[in-house]
Write an enzyme that holds these catalytic residues in place. Structure first.
Site, short mmCIF file in Angstrom:
data_model
loop_
_atom_site.label_atom_id
_atom_site.label_comp_id
_atom_site.label_asym_id
_atom_site.label_seq_id
_atom_site.Cartn_x
_atom_site.Cartn_y
_atom_site.Cartn_z
N ASP A 17 0.86 -1.20 0.00
CA ASP A 17 0.00 0.00 0.00
C ASP A 17 0.89 1.25 0.00
O ASP A 17 1.82 1.34 0.80
CB ASP A 17 -0.90 -0.01 1.25
N ASP A 117 -4.12 2.46 -4.90
CA ASP A 117 -2.75 2.42 -4.36
C ASP A 117 -2.48 1.20 -3.50
O ASP A 117 -1.55 1.20 -2.70
CB ASP A 117 -2.47 3.70 -3.56
N GLU A 118 -3.27 0.14 -3.67
CA GLU A 118 -3.14 -1.02 -2.81
C GLU A 118 -3.31 -2.31 -3.60
O GLU A 118 -4.22 -2.43 -4.41
CB GLU A 118 -4.24 -0.93 -1.75
P1 DGT Z 1 -1.89 6.00 3.99
O1 DGT Z 1 -2.12 4.78 3.15
O2 DGT Z 1 -2.53 5.96 5.32
O3 DGT Z 1 -0.45 6.40 4.06
O4 DGT Z 1 -2.62 7.22 3.25
P2 DGT Z 1 -3.33 7.30 1.84
O5 DGT Z 1 -3.53 8.74 1.54
O6 DGT Z 1 -2.56 6.53 0.79
O7 DGT Z 1 -4.74 6.65 2.15
P3 DGT Z 1 -5.47 5.36 1.55
O8 DGT Z 1 -4.48 4.26 1.23
O9 DGT Z 1 -6.58 5.05 2.48
O10 DGT Z 1 -6.13 5.89 0.21
C1 DGT Z 1 -5.44 6.00 -1.03
C2 DGT Z 1 -5.86 7.29 -1.75
O11 DGT Z 1 -7.28 7.31 -1.87
C3 DGT Z 1 -5.50 8.57 -0.99
O12 DGT Z 1 -4.19 9.02 -1.28
C4 DGT Z 1 -6.55 9.51 -1.43
C5 DGT Z 1 -7.76 8.65 -1.67
N1 DGT Z 1 -8.66 8.75 -0.48
C6 DGT Z 1 -8.52 8.11 0.71
N2 DGT Z 1 -9.47 8.46 1.58
C7 DGT Z 1 -10.26 9.34 0.92
C8 DGT Z 1 -11.45 10.09 1.28
O13 DGT Z 1 -11.97 10.01 2.39
N3 DGT Z 1 -11.97 10.89 0.28
C9 DGT Z 1 -11.42 10.99 -0.95
N4 DGT Z 1 -11.97 11.77 -1.86
N5 DGT Z 1 -10.30 10.33 -1.31
C10 DGT Z 1 -9.74 9.53 -0.40
CA CA Z 2 -2.28 4.26 0.91
#
Ligand code: DGT
Ligand code: CA
Length: 375
Positions: A17, A117-118
């Site tokens: 991820d 991204d996973e």
């Molecule tokens: P992490 O994995 O905790 O380091 O952080 P992220 O940002 O990679 O979070 P993840 O893996 O849950 O989600 C991947 C992408 O999906 C993230 O970069 C942006 C999008 N995303 C996640 N949560 C939300 C949300 O609540 N709303 C929207 N619009 N997009 C989201």
């Molecule tokens: Ca992520």
């Protein structure tokens, strides 16, 4: 005479991820902001500050800027700091994602992309069931992704997808975590129940009411108590998952998506008026899902406005659903959000699509127990 019975190698799943993915993509093309707060916003288009945070990097998270909060709130939390507020650029993120997924795919032909991204791969054969081999492989994947795309990811390795996913969460940011079968129990037992995949804040609150706050306590709760409290399917799921049991095989998506579109009898901005056509489309989709033995994890609501401009809104569910009708309430909620942030758009045609399809064949997937009583 001895009869040799071929044994299956120990099952080993690797979860990969990307860390703060959209924000990391922005960091890559805006290197002067490295180490400074970066916020990626989903703008509703009315003013340049209305909308919500899609994700943010760690320097921004340290100031309380998290996914889902209003952008105006993020601006006030970062007031006075040199920060980058970027508008989500999905074409760019998809391109980075596809480069990364192509690397991961090379390591196993049993590959499942779970979101942008996973991804999960089954490396049981390739590693001959050895966790030490899997650890080397996990590190190699991580390094190759970084070398070829400059993106930092986290890696989780476990005997099934549930544990691999939770190990990956525990490895964030930028780490690798290995959980061998004999370590599953100690890995889970002290974690709060809401760290368990499928336990949301409401379920966690109900569990606390019956004296269960840690996953280990959940594992020691009689199945019957959990089934009385949460129903037969969800109770069984909590009982199995809390013990780290997940026999669901990794299956590639057999088909990309199933969708339908209809023209409305009357143009409308009323989400309630969409329930009937959404239900009709969902029944059709249900038939196709059943015929192909598929479940879905993503629901997309499509709206064509009176200028024939197409808009889409999607949501990915925590667990796979097999019944297209369950998509109706998700699509209605997406429609409400859409109308809420697009004050002047009127719907002429609408569509419903389900995607992230998973095969329901063979073993009963763990997530199937969740069915309609999903938390
Ligand atoms: P992490 O994995 O905790 O380091 O952080 P992220 O940002 O990679 O979070 P993840 O893996 O849950 O989600 C991947 C992408 O999906 C993230 O970069 C942006 C999008 N995303 C996640 N949560 C939300 C949300 O609540 N709303 C929207 N619009 N997009 C989201
Ligand atoms: Ca992520």
């Amino acid at each position: 005479m001895t009869i040799m019975i071929p044994t299956q190698p120990q099952r080993i799943i690797i979860a990969v991820d990307m860390d703060y993915f959209y924000a990391q993509c922005e960091e890559l093309r805006n290197p002067s902001y490295a180490g400074k707060p970066i916020v990626v916003g989903m703008y509703s288009g009315r003013t340049d500050i209305s909308g919500a945070v899609a994700t943010s990097n760690y320097p921004a998270r340290n100031h309380g800027v998290k996914s889902g909060i209003p952008l105006a709130r993020a601006r006030s939390l970062l007031n006075g700091l040199d920060s980058l507020f970027a508008k989500a650029d999905f074409d760019y993120y998809e391109k980075v994602s596809s480069d990364i997924m192509n690397i991961i795919k090379e390591y196993s032909n049993v590959f499942l992309q779970a979101s942008i991204d996973e991804a999960f791969i089954d490396v049981s054969r390739r590693t001959e069931g050895s966790f030490s081999n899997a650890e080397r492989l996990g590190n190699e994947i991580k390094q190759r992704i970084f070398r070829e795309t400059k993106i930092i990811c986290s890696v989780g390795i476990g005997p099934n997808r549930l544990i691999a996913k939770m190990a990956c969460d525990a490895a964030k940011p930028g780490g690798l975590k290995l959980v061998r079968p004999e370590e599953v129990q100690s890995f889970l037992s002290d974690k709060p129940v809401d760290a368990l995949y499928g336990v949301g804040s409401k379920t966690a609150a109900r569990l606390r009411e019956i004296g269960v706050s840690k996953i280990g306590e959940l594992a020691n709760t009689p199945l019957q108590t959990l089934q009385t409290e949460f129903g037969p399917k969800l109770g069984l799921y909590f009982s199995l998952a809390s013990k780290g049991i997940d026999d669901e095989p990794l299956v590639e998506h057999a088909r990309e998506q199933i969708g339908r579109m209809v023209t409305l009898k009357e143009n409308t901005r009323d989400p309630a008026a969409l329930v009937e056509p959404l239900t009709r489309m969902a029944e059709d989709i249900s038939r196709e899902l059943t015929a192909n033995n598929l479940a879905y994890k993503t629901v997309t609501f499509v709206l064509v406005d009176t200028d024939l401009k197409q808009h889409t809104r999607s949501r990915t569910l925590k667990v796979a659903e097999t019944d297209g009708i369950s998509a109706v309430s998700v699509a209605k909620a997406l429609a409400e959000e859409f109308f809420g942030s697009n004050g002047d758009v009127v719907a002429r045609r609408i569509g419903l699509t389900v995607s992230s399809l998973v095969n329901q064949g063979g073993q009963k997937p763990l997530t199937a127990y969740l069915g309609a009583d999903r938390p």
